[in-house]
Design a protein around this motif. Structure first.
Motif, PDB file in Angstrom:
ATOM      1  N   ARG A  25     -10.639   2.210   0.520  1.00 38.90           N
ATOM      2  CA  ARG A  25      -9.672   1.835   1.558  1.00 38.90           C
ATOM      3  C   ARG A  25      -9.054   3.078   2.202  1.00 38.90           C
ATOM      4  NH1 ARG A  25      -5.261  -1.188  -0.775  1.00 38.90           N
ATOM      5  NH2 ARG A  25      -6.173  -1.084  -2.850  1.00 38.90           N
ATOM      6  N   ASN A  30      -7.639   2.534   5.783  1.00 36.61           N
ATOM      7  CA  ASN A  30      -6.795   1.357   5.582  1.00 36.61           C
ATOM      8  C   ASN A  30      -5.629   1.588   4.621  1.00 36.61           C
ATOM      9  OD1 ASN A  30      -8.435  -0.138   7.279  1.00 36.61           O
ATOM     10  ND2 ASN A  30      -9.815  -0.682   5.596  1.00 36.61           N
ATOM     11  N   LEU A  31      -5.578   2.791   4.076  1.00 35.56           N
ATOM     12  CA  LEU A  31      -4.488   3.141   3.171  1.00 35.56           C
ATOM     13  C   LEU A  31      -4.006   4.505   3.657  1.00 35.56           C
ATOM     14  CD1 LEU A  31      -3.311   1.842   0.572  1.00 35.56           C
ATOM     15  CD2 LEU A  31      -5.008   3.111  -0.737  1.00 35.56           C
ATOM     16  N   GLU A  35       0.642   6.299   1.098  1.00 38.04           N
ATOM     17  CA  GLU A  35       0.424   5.203   0.157  1.00 38.04           C
ATOM     18  C   GLU A  35      -0.616   5.566  -0.905  1.00 38.04           C
ATOM     19  OE1 GLU A  35       1.511   1.473   3.125  1.00 38.04           O
ATOM     20  OE2 GLU A  35      -0.553   2.180   2.996  1.00 38.04           O
TER      21      GLU A  35
ATOM     22  N   ILE B 103       3.472  -2.366  -1.546  1.00 38.81           N
ATOM     23  CA  ILE B 103       2.081  -2.406  -1.084  1.00 38.81           C
ATOM     24  C   ILE B 103       1.215  -3.257  -2.010  1.00 38.81           C
ATOM     25  CG2 ILE B 103       2.236  -0.204   0.125  1.00 38.81           C
ATOM     26  CD1 ILE B 103       0.760   1.121  -2.197  1.00 38.81           C
ATOM     27  N   ARG B 104       0.060  -3.539  -1.524  1.00 41.09           N
ATOM     28  CA  ARG B 104      -0.891  -4.410  -2.223  1.00 41.09           C
ATOM     29  C   ARG B 104      -1.117  -3.969  -3.665  1.00 41.09           C
ATOM     30  NH1 ARG B 104      -7.130  -5.196  -1.621  1.00 41.09           N
ATOM     31  NH2 ARG B 104      -7.569  -5.191  -3.835  1.00 41.09           N
ATOM     32  N   ASP B 122       4.999  -5.891   6.959  1.00 44.42           N
ATOM     33  CA  ASP B 122       3.852  -6.037   7.856  1.00 44.42           C
ATOM     34  C   ASP B 122       3.041  -7.256   7.411  1.00 44.42           C
ATOM     35  OD1 ASP B 122       1.530  -5.914   9.274  1.00 44.42           O
ATOM     36  OD2 ASP B 122       1.033  -3.843   8.714  1.00 44.42           O
ATOM     37  N   SER B 124       0.545  -8.645   8.531  1.00 46.61           N
ATOM     38  CA  SER B 124      -0.919  -8.581   8.620  1.00 46.61           C
ATOM     39  C   SER B 124      -1.537  -8.125   7.292  1.00 46.61           C
ATOM     40  CB  SER B 124      -1.339  -7.627   9.748  1.00 46.61           C
ATOM     41  OG  SER B 124      -1.054  -6.292   9.378  1.00 46.61           O
ATOM     42  N   ARG B 125      -0.705  -7.653   6.375  1.00 52.34           N
ATOM     43  CA  ARG B 125      -1.222  -7.182   5.088  1.00 52.34           C
ATOM     44  C   ARG B 125      -1.161  -8.260   4.001  1.00 52.34           C
ATOM     45  NH1 ARG B 125       0.704  -1.196   3.625  1.00 52.34           N
ATOM     46  NH2 ARG B 125      -1.164  -0.236   4.438  1.00 52.34           N
ATOM     47  N   ASP B 128      -4.566  -9.263   2.291  1.00 57.60           N
ATOM     48  CA  ASP B 128      -5.030  -8.199   1.400  1.00 57.60           C
ATOM     49  C   ASP B 128      -4.199  -8.191   0.112  1.00 57.60           C
ATOM     50  OD1 ASP B 128      -6.733  -6.049   0.912  1.00 57.60           O
ATOM     51  OD2 ASP B 128      -5.197  -4.596   1.539  1.00 57.60           O
ATOM     52  N   ALA B 129      -2.895  -8.371   0.266  1.00 54.33           N
ATOM     53  CA  ALA B 129      -2.000  -8.333  -0.896  1.00 54.33           C
ATOM     54  C   ALA B 129      -2.338  -9.444  -1.882  1.00 54.33           C
ATOM     55  CB  ALA B 129      -0.547  -8.445  -0.450  1.00 54.33           C
TER      56      ALA B 129
END
Lengths: 554, 155
Positions: A25, A30-31, A35, B103-104, B122, B124-125, B128-129
């Motif tokens: 990712r 994407n990361l 992060e 985060i995820r 967000d 849109s995540r 994924d999460a």
């Protein structure tokens, strides 16, 4: 040593998959960098000056020969054919490729190894005495408790985003070989008045920018409460440790700010909730952990015969005799000795070991020491269980491989971080300073005359080279873009732990061997009888050293 | 309507965060800690904790609170993990919601600390999460999702 069951293997395998996905990712965009940073750090991966650095966990410094061979293979396949032993008993690779790190982790998982929590603001690898289980001064083997702490701290859901890194060390012997006073939490196995062995808990020790000796939070704790008590300390720290300034974020600053008594009270308050809960260690859990650290199949050796045979060998070959005297240590079991392999040969970065050496050590471990090896926080290795009668052939092979430098515990057996040659945090290089000092003081008779001296070098404030607790400590500093070195004296990592005192203005790299020379000759002039450097320093103070080093030439 | 993860699915949110300056609040609004503390009757009222607002003031009302939201303004600040777990350990049975910038890759940890709703800054995540919840099937420690540590479960 500890052997994974299907649970451990599942966790480590799933961690590899998780990191493979995280890396993909990140590389796909994407990361974000920010992060990915803590995620890769919690898998031991730094992005360094020249290349990434991968820190592989060696739980409490214990490795088997299969694991050593795997490390050798990895250094050859994915790196430049050598590895580095760190002051947390871990193994570092200096040249892996980011996109290959998931493959390296998969290789490691295949031999029950990983890089989990070797960096980042989380609970790091638990360290201990490199002579655990074989030391003559041991009250109880600390390794089962290290393994219990390893499992509890691995992927702990509550403590993965602490204010700062968190280090735990455990010691179970009269002499502290794990530097527990310089840890966020130090655990010492001690007997209470009725003789029952429990845990003394220290907290708030640490090195770095503000070195502090740990404070006793609990004098004696029943073993079954170990994890709930640690969890309570971590919970107080996680909620109250400072997060506004990374240099004030370690638990030592919190303990100082609250005061030890208030900190203890806060811990006890949390503990009231957790005590006797499910995380309380059952007898079965302790027994299970202990079952992995039972005695190997020692032979019943004739101690007197072994001793006289060894004495004769030593007399016949004085170079061997000297190595036995300097690099081997008394063993709990008659007829055996503990062997220190020196990774401090002059001309090699302290703690570095090549792929061929790793494979040789693996073979020697199989042949002479029940297939096990330990790494030490002084950046050496140990074969813990060698028969006295086999020391000679072992030594011959070690010597050929450059692993028998007879300097264990002497000046040239120094602790040294990778420094500015590799690390992007460093203010200055440390390896060239170590090498210059090793080259200058390579006369063994002079080294032995100096007696035991711990010289520790760090390339920056983060103090990975433990400079504050070296008898002589050297710290790399940056002065307007130039590298200078500050010297401190009088540190100790033993039970009478102390933080070294700064000598005065810093020196250039070229001056360092002369500065060390002046410190050593001052000591030699002032020492009384068998006094070691640290004791002379403690008796006479810093002034005589200061006067000599900063004396103006007439 | 804002969306979030609840009970393993992405659903629409039936709560609103109250403006910190609002003088009065409706029932389906999440109050800031100060606003919540001022309420005479706390029954049925939801509250949001920021990092630095330890959950101790809530302990006497845990049976009355339908929802505690814990904010993660930056994902590196892990205080909320302890807040959440401590609330659950003290018996809080309502919705425990993580909101903000986690985060995820923190989903497993959050779920293990007792969070059962996830509202990301967000949206849109979210998809994924959801996948992040399945990163691990086995754990060493006791936590809210698995009250027994592995050493009590090993066969």
């Amino acid at each position: 040593m500890y052997v994974y069951d299907q649970y451990d293997q599942t966790i480590v395998d799933q961690r590899v998959d998780q990191f493979r996905d995280q890396t993909a990712r990140y590389l796909a965009g994407n990361l974000s960098d920010g992060e990915f940073l803590p995620l890769r750090l919690q898998n031991g991966l730094y992005l360094q000056r020249l290349a990434p650095m991968l820190r592989i966990a060696v739980p409490y410094g214990l490795l088997n020969s299969t694991q050593l061979r795997k490390i050798a293979f990895i250094t050859r396949q994915f790196d430049k054919g050598y590895a580095h032993v760190s002051t947390r008993q871990n193994i570092q690779l200096n040249w892996p490729r980011l996109d290959e790190v998931p493959d390296i982790l998969a290789e490691l998982a295949g031999v029950q190894m990983h890089a989990i929590q070797t960096s980042g603001n989380c609970i790091r690898n638990t360290t201990t005495d490199q002579y655990a289980g074989v030391a003559t001064d041991e009250l109880e083997d600390p390794r089962p408790y290290c393994e219990i702490i390893r499992q509890w701290s691995t992927l702990h859901p509550e403590f993965a985003f602490l204010p700062r890194k968190f280090k735990i060390a455990v010691c179970g012997s009269a002499q502290d070989r794990a530097a527990i006073h310089a840890h966020d939490i130090g655990v010492e196995l001690v007997a209470n008045a009725s003789g029952e062995v429990g845990c003394k808990i220290l907290a708030g020790g640490g090195l770095g920018r503000t070195p502090v000796i740990g404070s006793v939070i609990c004098e004696w704790l029943e073993k079954k409460h170990l994890l709930t008590y640690l969890e309570s300390i971590l919970r107080v720290y996680n909620q109250n440790g400072r997060r506004d300034n990374k240099y004030k974020a370690r638990i030592k600053i919190l303990v100082k700010a609250m005061g030890v008594d208030a900190f203890r009270e806060a811990v006890e308050q949390e503990w009231a909730l957790l005590k006797d809960g499910p995380t309380t260690l059952s007898d079965e859990a302790i027994r299970h952990a202990k079952s992995f650290f039972t005695e190997p199949a020692y032979l019943a050796l004739d101690a007197a015969a072994a001793n006289s045979e060894l004495a004769a060998r030593c007399a016949a070959d004085p170079i061997f005799g000297n190595w036995v005297k300097r690099n081997t240590v008394d063993h709990r079991v008659a007829g055996y000795r503990i062997v220190n392999l020196s990774l401090k040969a002059t001309g090699f970065a302290p703690g570095d070991i090549t792929d061929a050496q790793l494979e040789l050590v693996a073979d020697l471990a199989d042949q002479y020491s029940f297939g096990e090896v330990r790494t030490t926080h002084q950046q050496n290795m140990v074969l813990a269980d060698v028969q006295k009668g086999q020391l000679y052939p072992l030594w011959q092979q070690l010597q050929k491989a450059g692993l028998a430098t007879p300097n264990h515990g002497y000046l040239t057996d120094m602790i040294c971080c990778p420094g500015g040659d590799y690390c992007s945090l460093a203010n200055a290089k440390s390896i060239p300073v170590a090498e210059a000092i090793q080259s200058r003081f390579n006369d063994l008779d002079y080294l032995y005359d100096l007696g035991p001296i711990e010289l520790n070098i760090s390339g920056c404030m983060n103090a990975c080279g433990h400079h504050h607790i070296g008898h002589i400590g050297i710290l790399g500093v940056d002065k307007k873009g130039e590298e200078f070195y500050q010297v401190c004296l009088g540190g100790s990592q033993a039970k009478d732990a102390s933080i070294g005192k700064i000598l005065g203005p810093s020196f250039s790299q070229d001056d360092m061997p002369d500065v060390i020379d002046k410190l050593l000759s001052t000591y030699l002039e002032l020492r009384e009888e068998e006094e070691i450097f640290l004791d002379t320093y403690r008796r006479v103070g810093i002034e005589p050293f200061k006067e000599r080093v900063y004396a103006k030439a007439d | 309507m804002p969306r979030l993860i609840k009970a393993g699915r992405i659903v629409e949110d039936d709560w609103q965060q109250l403006d910190p300056d609002a003088a009065t609040a409706g029932m389906q609004q999440i109050l800031g800690l100060d606003q919540w503390l001022q309420l005479e009757d706390k029954t049925g009222r939801a509250v949001l904790l920021e990092p630095g607002q330890a959950p101790a003031p809530l302990f006497d009302y845990l049976g009355q609170i339908p929802l505690v939201a814990i904010d993660f303004p930056v994902f590196m600040d892990g205080r909320g993990f302890s807040y959440g777990r401590e609330l659950r350990e003290r018996g809080f049975a309502g919705e425990l919601r993580a909101c903000g910038h986690f985060i995820r890759d923190q989903m497993t940890y959050l779920a293990r600390c007792g969070f059962d709703a996830f509202q990301m800054a967000d949206e849109s995540r979210l998809e994924d999460a959801l996948a992040g919840l399945a990163d691990f099937s086995e754990h060493y420690q006791a936590a809210i999702d698995q009250p027994l540590p592995l050493f009590r479960r090993r066969g």
